[in-house]
Design a protein around this motif. Structure first.
Motif, PDB file in Angstrom:
ATOM      1  N   GLY A  54      57.883 -22.066 -26.844  1.00 30.83           N
ATOM      2  CA  GLY A  54      56.691 -21.781 -26.043  1.00 30.83           C
ATOM      3  C   GLY A  54      56.760 -20.450 -25.334  1.00 30.83           C
ATOM      4  N   PHE A  55      56.209 -19.428 -25.998  1.00 28.50           N
ATOM      5  CA  PHE A  55      56.122 -18.081 -25.413  1.00 28.50           C
ATOM      6  C   PHE A  55      54.755 -18.000 -24.766  1.00 28.50           C
ATOM      7  N   GLY A  56      54.682 -18.378 -23.505  1.00 29.10           N
ATOM      8  CA  GLY A  56      53.374 -18.527 -22.862  1.00 29.10           C
ATOM      9  C   GLY A  56      53.075 -17.393 -21.898  1.00 29.10           C
ATOM     10  N   TRP A  57      51.939 -17.502 -21.217  1.00 27.03           N
ATOM     11  CA  TRP A  57      51.600 -16.526 -20.188  1.00 27.03           C
ATOM     12  C   TRP A  57      52.710 -16.501 -19.135  1.00 27.03           C
ATOM     13  N   ASN A  58      53.137 -15.304 -18.820  1.00 29.28           N
ATOM     14  CA  ASN A  58      54.171 -15.083 -17.800  1.00 29.28           C
ATOM     15  C   ASN A  58      55.536 -15.661 -18.171  1.00 29.28           C
ATOM     16  N   SER A  59      55.757 -15.894 -19.449  1.00 31.43           N
ATOM     17  CA  SER A  59      57.039 -16.480 -19.876  1.00 31.43           C
ATOM     18  C   SER A  59      58.209 -15.516 -19.711  1.00 31.43           C
ATOM     19  N   ARG A  60      57.922 -14.223 -19.667  1.00 29.64           N
ATOM     20  CA  ARG A  60      59.043 -13.302 -19.445  1.00 29.64           C
ATOM     21  C   ARG A  60      59.619 -13.565 -18.054  1.00 29.64           C
ATOM     22  N   ALA A  61      58.757 -13.892 -17.109  1.00 24.15           N
ATOM     23  CA  ALA A  61      59.239 -14.157 -15.746  1.00 24.15           C
ATOM     24  C   ALA A  61      59.649 -15.621 -15.565  1.00 24.15           C
ATOM     25  N   LEU A  62      58.855 -16.547 -16.104  1.00 19.01           N
ATOM     26  CA  LEU A  62      59.084 -17.972 -15.822  1.00 19.01           C
ATOM     27  C   LEU A  62      60.025 -18.639 -16.813  1.00 19.01           C
ATOM     28  N   GLY A  63      60.276 -17.957 -17.926  1.00 23.59           N
ATOM     29  CA  GLY A  63      61.090 -18.566 -18.977  1.00 23.59           C
ATOM     30  C   GLY A  63      60.193 -19.178 -20.040  1.00 23.59           C
ATOM     31  N   LEU A  64      60.829 -19.597 -21.122  1.00 27.69           N
ATOM     32  CA  LEU A  64      60.078 -20.281 -22.184  1.00 27.69           C
ATOM     33  C   LEU A  64      59.413 -21.511 -21.586  1.00 27.69           C
ATOM     34  N   ALA A  65      58.263 -21.875 -22.126  1.00 25.62           N
ATOM     35  CA  ALA A  65      57.557 -23.038 -21.579  1.00 25.62           C
ATOM     36  C   ALA A  65      58.423 -24.296 -21.638  1.00 25.62           C
ATOM     37  N   CYS A  66      59.250 -24.413 -22.678  1.00 24.75           N
ATOM     38  CA  CYS A  66      60.068 -25.636 -22.803  1.00 24.75           C
ATOM     39  C   CYS A  66      61.121 -25.730 -21.700  1.00 24.75           C
ATOM     40  N   GLU A  67      61.419 -24.604 -21.040  1.00 23.54           N
ATOM     41  CA  GLU A  67      62.349 -24.670 -19.906  1.00 23.54           C
ATOM     42  C   GLU A  67      61.713 -25.404 -18.725  1.00 23.54           C
ATOM     43  N   SER A  68      60.384 -25.520 -18.743  1.00 22.73           N
ATOM     44  CA  SER A  68      59.683 -26.246 -17.676  1.00 22.73           C
ATOM     45  C   SER A  68      59.303 -27.658 -18.120  1.00 22.73           C
ATOM     46  N   VAL A  69      59.865 -28.112 -19.247  1.00 21.30           N
ATOM     47  CA  VAL A  69      59.697 -29.518 -19.651  1.00 21.30           C
ATOM     48  C   VAL A  69      60.867 -30.287 -19.036  1.00 21.30           C
ATOM     49  N   VAL A  70      60.550 -31.249 -18.154  1.00 23.80           N
ATOM     50  CA  VAL A  70      61.646 -31.994 -17.514  1.00 23.80           C
ATOM     51  C   VAL A  70      61.876 -33.354 -18.163  1.00 23.80           C
ATOM     52  N   GLY A  71      60.938 -33.761 -19.007  1.00 23.38           N
ATOM     53  CA  GLY A  71      61.130 -35.029 -19.712  1.00 23.38           C
ATOM     54  C   GLY A  71      60.079 -35.219 -20.782  1.00 23.38           C
ATOM     55  N   SER A  84      65.344 -37.027 -21.006  1.00 23.21           N
ATOM     56  CA  SER A  84      65.422 -36.046 -19.918  1.00 23.21           C
ATOM     57  C   SER A  84      66.885 -35.638 -19.796  1.00 23.21           C
ATOM     58  N   ALA A  85      67.191 -34.844 -18.787  1.00 21.80           N
ATOM     59  CA  ALA A  85      68.592 -34.444 -18.602  1.00 21.80           C
ATOM     60  C   ALA A  85      69.470 -35.663 -18.315  1.00 21.80           C
ATOM     61  N   GLU A  86      68.867 -36.744 -17.774  1.00 13.84           N
ATOM     62  CA  GLU A  86      69.659 -37.936 -17.412  1.00 13.84           C
ATOM     63  C   GLU A  86      69.607 -39.032 -18.476  1.00 13.84           C
ATOM     64  N   GLN A  87      68.475 -39.128 -19.182  1.00 14.62           N
ATOM     65  CA  GLN A  87      68.304 -40.215 -20.153  1.00 14.62           C
ATOM     66  C   GLN A  87      68.185 -39.624 -21.554  1.00 14.62           C
ATOM     67  N   ASN A  88      68.898 -40.171 -22.502  1.00 17.97           N
ATOM     68  CA  ASN A  88      68.840 -39.656 -23.890  1.00 17.97           C
ATOM     69  C   ASN A  88      68.903 -38.130 -23.903  1.00 17.97           C
ATOM     70  N   ALA A  89      69.944 -37.634 -23.241  1.00 19.74           N
ATOM     71  CA  ALA A  89      70.044 -36.179 -23.017  1.00 19.74           C
ATOM     72  C   ALA A  89      70.121 -35.389 -24.326  1.00 19.74           C
ATOM     73  N   ASP A  90      70.674 -36.007 -25.385  1.00 26.98           N
ATOM     74  CA  ASP A  90      70.755 -35.259 -26.650  1.00 26.98           C
ATOM     75  C   ASP A  90      69.373 -35.096 -27.291  1.00 26.98           C
ATOM     76  N   LEU A  91      68.528 -36.105 -27.101  1.00 27.70           N
ATOM     77  CA  LEU A  91      67.155 -36.017 -27.616  1.00 27.70           C
ATOM     78  C   LEU A  91      66.376 -34.948 -26.847  1.00 27.70           C
ATOM     79  N   TYR A  92      66.596 -34.917 -25.544  1.00 29.96           N
ATOM     80  CA  TYR A  92      65.972 -33.900 -24.678  1.00 29.96           C
ATOM     81  C   TYR A  92      66.437 -32.500 -25.098  1.00 29.96           C
ATOM     82  N   TRP A  93      67.719 -32.380 -25.378  1.00 33.22           N
ATOM     83  CA  TRP A  93      68.285 -31.089 -25.836  1.00 33.22           C
ATOM     84  C   TRP A  93      67.567 -30.650 -27.114  1.00 33.22           C
TER      85      TRP A  93
END
Ligand SMILES: Cc1cc2nc3c(=O)[nH]c(=O)nc-3n(C[C@H](O)[C@H](O)[C@H](O)COP(=O)(O)OP(=O)(O)OC[C@H]3O[C@@H](n4cnc5c(N)ncnc54)[C@H](O)[C@@H]3O)c2cc1C
Length: 446
Positions: free
Chosen positions: A140-157, A171-180
């Protein structure tokens, strides 16, 4: 694209309207000739669970679409089941907690609009109808992604229906490999995402754009300047060059220099874009605009009208590169000299990743991104243009590190799209969650 209308249905090969309904899932107007045996339009999560269970019983392989913007029409495969998630498009915002739950069929512009009302922001795609499903899975190369990061970096679950028909949360806590895996696997993901849980950001106070237009004779000068200045450009600026056979304002072949900027004040926006006003190539520009206030919605709609009209036939390919500009120049010139008619174009994006990414499947990027987009209206021209983008990028591929999955064309050209380590890990996780290969993986070149 049109938003889905009415209640979703199930259609099988041979049913009245089957072909038209399947082809309508694609942003591209091209008919690749591939058809599923069964096409299911999901209305709710339970339909997805039922569809996956049916696919298991009847031994169908599954492909998926949300907004159908895969240039390669990755969701159209021969045989099996196609599940359409476009009706799962709900947006639930918790402004206080700065989070949202969003369906994969949600259009980028719809989320942007909803967040504007509450002063919040998410780095959605640059075209209005790109849906979050495919967009977030590939990075996800979205609006303002250079500053905010890839959109998927803002996916928490994510809520995901797995190959065995169970629905789980990752998520980072549940099924972390699937989240990765879900943060970067893109069109090779092996589950159905029914909801994305997002972290939201403060909305930039100023959104604006400055633009210059150059005749094609100045291509070498413009690219040499852009390549040299790129690393020092503020991450609030989406600095990009478009090679086009028909530049805005002049209608002539050339290069458009575009710099959307998102900041907290006009002063900051002016400072961040000063490099354009003060550039040594500025005197060559046929047109120079001032810094103009423009919302992300207006810019997305403008891009859709000028560069991404619906139902065109497409050939797209891309590369990440850190190569010296002198090595790249012959390829850039050849792209310019051989572009199919407008609105075909090539994009040079100053990406310049400037911070470490979280550990996730996404792992391929470089200082610059270059993508070629050939587009034409009539099937008669397919033979003439369909290999143009891959031909041009193949000629330059020795200067690239790999490709972005956003503009993938793996069905035509084999390319690296994540680090070898991450690719190996992704395949191990796939083997665990989808041992029978129920979900189609990446397309492969013949
Ligand atoms: C006009 C245009 C503009 C674009 N602009 C940008 C941009 O600014 N930034 C950017 O990063 N990319 C951009 N893209 C690329 C776009 O993000 C990808 O094509 C993305 O896959 C589109 O998502 P989609 O849901 O609309 O497409 P789809 O074709 O529906 O999805 C692509 C693939 O993702 C998988 N998938 C989709 N939904 C799900 C789901 N719910 N669960 C599991 N797998 C799923 C499937 O394998 C599917 O084949 C653009 C594409 C177009 C055509």
């Amino acid at each position: 694209m049109k938003r889905p209308r009415g209640k979703g249905a199930t259609l099988r090969r041979g049913d009245k309207g089957f072909d038209a309904a399947v082809l309508a899932t694609s942003f591209s107007g091209r008919d690749p000739g591939r058809r599923p045996d069964i096409y299911i339009q999901a209305n709710k999560d339970a339909d997805v669970v039922a569809a996956v269970k049916l696919a298991r019983e009847q031994q169908h392989r599954i492909s998926l679409c949300s907004g159908g913007h895969s240039w390669a029409q990755n969701h159209l495969r021969d045989g099996g089941m196609l599940i359409d998630l476009s009706r799962l498009n709900a947006i639930v915002i918790d402004a206080g907690a700065r989070t949202a739950r969003v369906g994969p069929g949600c259009w980028s512009i719809d989320l942007d609009r909803a967040l504007k009302r509450v002063g919040l922001f998410f780095p959605v795609a640059h075209a209005p109808d790109v849906c979050l499903g495919g967009f977030l899975l590939q990075g996800g190369f979205g609006w303002n992604s250079r500053a905010l990061g890839l959109a998927c970096e803002s996916v928490v679950g994510l809520d995901v229906v797995l190959a065995d028909g169970t629905q789980v949360h990752a998520s980072a806590e549940q099924n972390a490999d699937l989240y990765w895996a879900a943060r970067g696997a893109g069109p090779g993901f092996f589950g159905v995402v029914t909801t994305f849980h997002l972290k939201l950001h403060e909305r930039p106070k100023v959104t604006a754009m400055i633009m210059q237009v150059f005749h094609e004779r100045w291509l070498e000068d413009v690219f040499t300047w852009a390549h040299a200045i790129g690393p020092s450009v503020s991450s609030s600026v989406e600095f990009q060059l478009l090679i086009t056979p028909k530049t805005l304002f002049t209608g002539k072949p050339g290069v458009e220099v575009l710099a959307p900027v998102m900041t907290s004040s006009w002063k900051a926006a002016r400072e961040a874009t000063a490099f354009i006003r003060q550039s040594p190539v500025r005197k060559r520009a046929s047109v120079s605009t001032p810094l103009l206030p423009l919302s992300t919605m207006r810019m997305s709609e403008g891009a859709a009208q000028t560069h991404f009209p619906p139902k065109m036939h497409w050939c797209v390919d891309n590369m990440w590169t850190d190569a010296p500009i002198a090595d790249l120049m012959p390829g850039l010139r050849k792209v310019s000299d051989t572009l199919p008619p407008a609105p075909s174009h090539a994009l040079w994006l100053n990406w310049q990743p400037n911070r470490a990414r979280p550990d996730m499947a996404f792992s391929m990027e470089a200082g610059f991104y270059f993508a070629a987009y050939g587009e034409w209206r009539h099937a008669e021209d397919d033979a003439r243009y369909s290999t143009w983008a891959t031909d041009r990028i193949s000629e330059m591929a020795h200067l690239g590190k790999g490709i972005q999955l956003a503009d993938e064309n793996l069905g035509r050209r084999k390319a690296r799209f994540m680090s070898d380590t991450n690719h190996g890990r992704l395949e191990q996780i796939r083997a665990h969650y989808d041992p029978d290969g129920r979900f189609n993986s990446y397309m492969t070149a013949p």
